[in-house]
Scaffold this motif. Sequence first.
Motif, short mmCIF file in Angstrom:
data_model
loop_
_atom_site.label_atom_id
_atom_site.label_comp_id
_atom_site.label_asym_id
_atom_site.label_seq_id
_atom_site.Cartn_x
_atom_site.Cartn_y
_atom_site.Cartn_z
N ALA A 22 0.84 -1.21 0.00
CA ALA A 22 0.00 0.00 0.00
C ALA A 22 0.87 1.26 0.00
O ALA A 22 0.57 2.23 -0.70
CB ALA A 22 -0.93 -0.01 1.21
N ALA A 23 1.95 1.23 0.77
CA ALA A 23 2.86 2.39 0.81
C ALA A 23 3.55 2.60 -0.53
O ALA A 23 3.76 3.74 -0.94
CB ALA A 23 3.89 2.21 1.92
N ALA A 24 3.88 1.52 -1.22
CA ALA A 24 4.48 1.65 -2.56
C ALA A 24 3.50 2.37 -3.49
O ALA A 24 3.90 3.26 -4.25
CB ALA A 24 4.85 0.28 -3.12
N GLY A 25 2.25 2.01 -3.41
CA GLY A 25 1.23 2.72 -4.18
C GLY A 25 1.13 4.17 -3.76
O GLY A 25 0.90 5.06 -4.58
N GLY A 26 1.33 4.42 -2.47
CA GLY A 26 1.31 5.79 -1.97
C GLY A 26 2.44 6.64 -2.52
O GLY A 26 2.25 7.81 -2.86
N TYR A 27 3.64 6.04 -2.61
CA TYR A 27 4.77 6.76 -3.22
C TYR A 27 4.42 7.17 -4.65
O TYR A 27 4.67 8.30 -5.07
CB TYR A 27 6.02 5.88 -3.26
#
Length: 132
Positions: A22-27
């Motif tokens: 999810a954080a990768a998508g956030g980046y």
Amino acid sequence: MAGRAAFGRGWAATVARACTLAAAGGYVLAGVHPADVDENRHVLGAVLVLVVGNVGLLAGARAARPAELDDLRRAGLLLGAAGLAGTALFLARVDVGIGVGGMERVAVVPLFCWVSWAGLRVLRDCRPARLS
């Protein structure tokens, strides 16, 4: 050692993997949508990185993994705690001498550092044996 071993196994590893994804998508979301162009999407991406990503680091620190990866567990605990502290200070707009933008970096960089380190460790440990 397989790549999945870097996160370990069990519920904490599952949470860590989901949060990191999810954080990768956030980046990507925060990068594709700058705050001055689409603030809502940028903030959503930032929340995924600042909160979900750092929670993922702490969850990963609880995951059961091979003993040779204990350094990743300790690093995840320290970096996750630093990231969440940076997130709290950034959201509270507290300047501790490095500016509010500096606090944003303290909140964002830990996840990137841990994932990079874990990836390099997995690549190093998964190298094929040389034929002599």
